[in-house]
Design a protein around this motif. Structure first.
Motif, mmCIF file in Angstrom:
data_model
loop_
_atom_site.group_PDB
_atom_site.id
_atom_site.type_symbol
_atom_site.label_atom_id
_atom_site.label_comp_id
_atom_site.label_asym_id
_atom_site.label_seq_id
_atom_site.Cartn_x
_atom_site.Cartn_y
_atom_site.Cartn_z
ATOM 1 N N ARG A 1 55.557 27.250 28.260
ATOM 2 C CA ARG A 1 54.352 27.705 27.568
ATOM 3 C C ARG A 1 53.822 29.025 28.130
ATOM 4 O O ARG A 1 53.382 29.880 27.363
ATOM 5 C CB ARG A 1 53.256 26.621 27.654
ATOM 6 N N THR A 2 53.883 29.213 29.429
ATOM 7 C CA THR A 2 53.206 30.371 30.020
ATOM 8 C C THR A 2 54.149 31.418 30.627
ATOM 9 O O THR A 2 53.683 32.324 31.327
ATOM 10 C CB THR A 2 52.206 29.910 31.114
ATOM 11 N N THR A 3 55.457 31.275 30.370
ATOM 12 C CA THR A 3 56.383 32.330 30.813
ATOM 13 C C THR A 3 57.447 32.536 29.723
ATOM 14 O O THR A 3 57.471 31.810 28.728
ATOM 15 C CB THR A 3 57.119 31.983 32.139
ATOM 16 N N ASN A 4 58.345 33.469 29.990
ATOM 17 C CA ASN A 4 59.450 33.688 29.029
ATOM 18 C C ASN A 4 60.681 32.848 29.403
ATOM 19 O O ASN A 4 61.758 33.068 28.870
ATOM 20 C CB ASN A 4 59.809 35.173 28.962
ATOM 21 N N SER B 1 53.176 37.959 29.197
ATOM 22 C CA SER B 1 53.370 38.393 27.798
ATOM 23 C C SER B 1 52.993 37.352 26.765
ATOM 24 O O SER B 1 52.617 37.689 25.645
ATOM 25 C CB SER B 1 54.830 38.780 27.556
ATOM 26 N N TRP B 2 53.087 36.069 27.142
ATOM 27 C CA TRP B 2 52.718 35.014 26.179
ATOM 28 C C TRP B 2 51.258 35.178 25.768
ATOM 29 O O TRP B 2 50.877 34.820 24.668
ATOM 30 C CB TRP B 2 52.935 33.613 26.789
#
Ligand code: G3P
Ligand code: CA
Length: 237
Positions: free
Chosen positions: A54-57, A77-78
């Motif tokens: 959810r919070t990284t690529n 980036s998210w």
């Protein structure tokens, strides 16, 4: 009532990043709240979910990443393209930052071990708190009562706030068993008769996660010690 930035200044910056913590500090908070998980090689890292998706690529569980692999992920980036340089911080990095601030702030470390049982998380955490001499600036919390009991056995006086969601008659007895100084509850709890009882019995109340300034007066009447919010700026005006 103290103001804690929930996951840092997470309303305007990517949660649980150094940028979100710095912006919270700049806004003038009394404390920051953050969440910790552990990597495959035992580094305590600051991220809310058990997975990085959810919070990284990246994709996968935090526990399956080596710390050096996790550090390659983009943790901003998210939220917005302009935060692409943000990384998942090691807890050690946050402690070093707190230690060097001009103004003392509290760190509420939420152990996210209610889903995955990270080996020796409590021991490692307390050792690190000792190394940075942050015993008076840390509040430990978790929904995992056994973990908080373990932390209490490892340290007789470190501040603990047992976490609950909703109203539970078992909240006060559980907090007492842990010898916690506080209960961290939601609005429902802190405004309930159980919340009042907790205060009467000498427990501090900290409330999560409040983003509506209209309830501030009610929380003050309920003798809530601290409020955790994604928008600390709105409560500090
Ligand atoms: O510590 C209180 C609060 O942060 C718990 O909920 O999901 O935001 O970690 P969550
Ligand atoms: Ca949290």
């Amino acid at each position: 009532m103290e103001i804690y930035a929930h996951r840092g200044f997470s309303g305007e910056y990517p949660e649980n990043t150094m940028l979100a913590f710095q912006k919270a500090y700049d806004a003038g908070v009394d404390g920051i709240e953050l969440d910790v998980q552990m990597t495959k090689d035992g580094e305590i890292v600051v991220i809310h979910d058990e997975r990085v998706d959810r919070t990284t690529n990246g994709i996968g569980y935090v526990k399956d990443f080596l710390y050096k692999q996790l550090r390659l992920l983009d943790a901003g980036s998210w939220f917005h393209d302009r935060f692409a340089r943000q990384r998942v911080p090691a807890l050690m990095e946050v402690m070093e930052w707190v230690q060097n601030l001009d103004k003392k702030i509290m760190i509420n470390i939420e152990l996210k071990n209610n889903v995955i049982d990270y080996p020796h998380l409590e021991e490692k955490l307390l050792k690190m708190i000792g190394q940075f001499q942050l015993e008076k600036q840390v509040v430990l919390s978790s929904f995992n009562i056994c973990s908080m009991l373990k932390a209490r056995r490892l340290h007789p006086s470190i501040e603990i706030g047992t976490l609950f969601e909703g109203i539970h008659e078992s909240a006060i007895p559980k907090a007492k068993v842990v010898d916690a100084q506080a209960i961290h509850g939601d609005l429902l709890f802190v405004l309930s008769s159980e919340g009042r009882k907790a205060v009467a019995q000498g427990l501090k109340l900290r409330v999560y996660t409040v983003n509506d300034t209209k309830v501030t007066a009610m929380l003050q009447d309920a003798e809530v010690s601290a409020l955790m919010t994604d928008f600390p700026n709105e409560f500090l005006m």
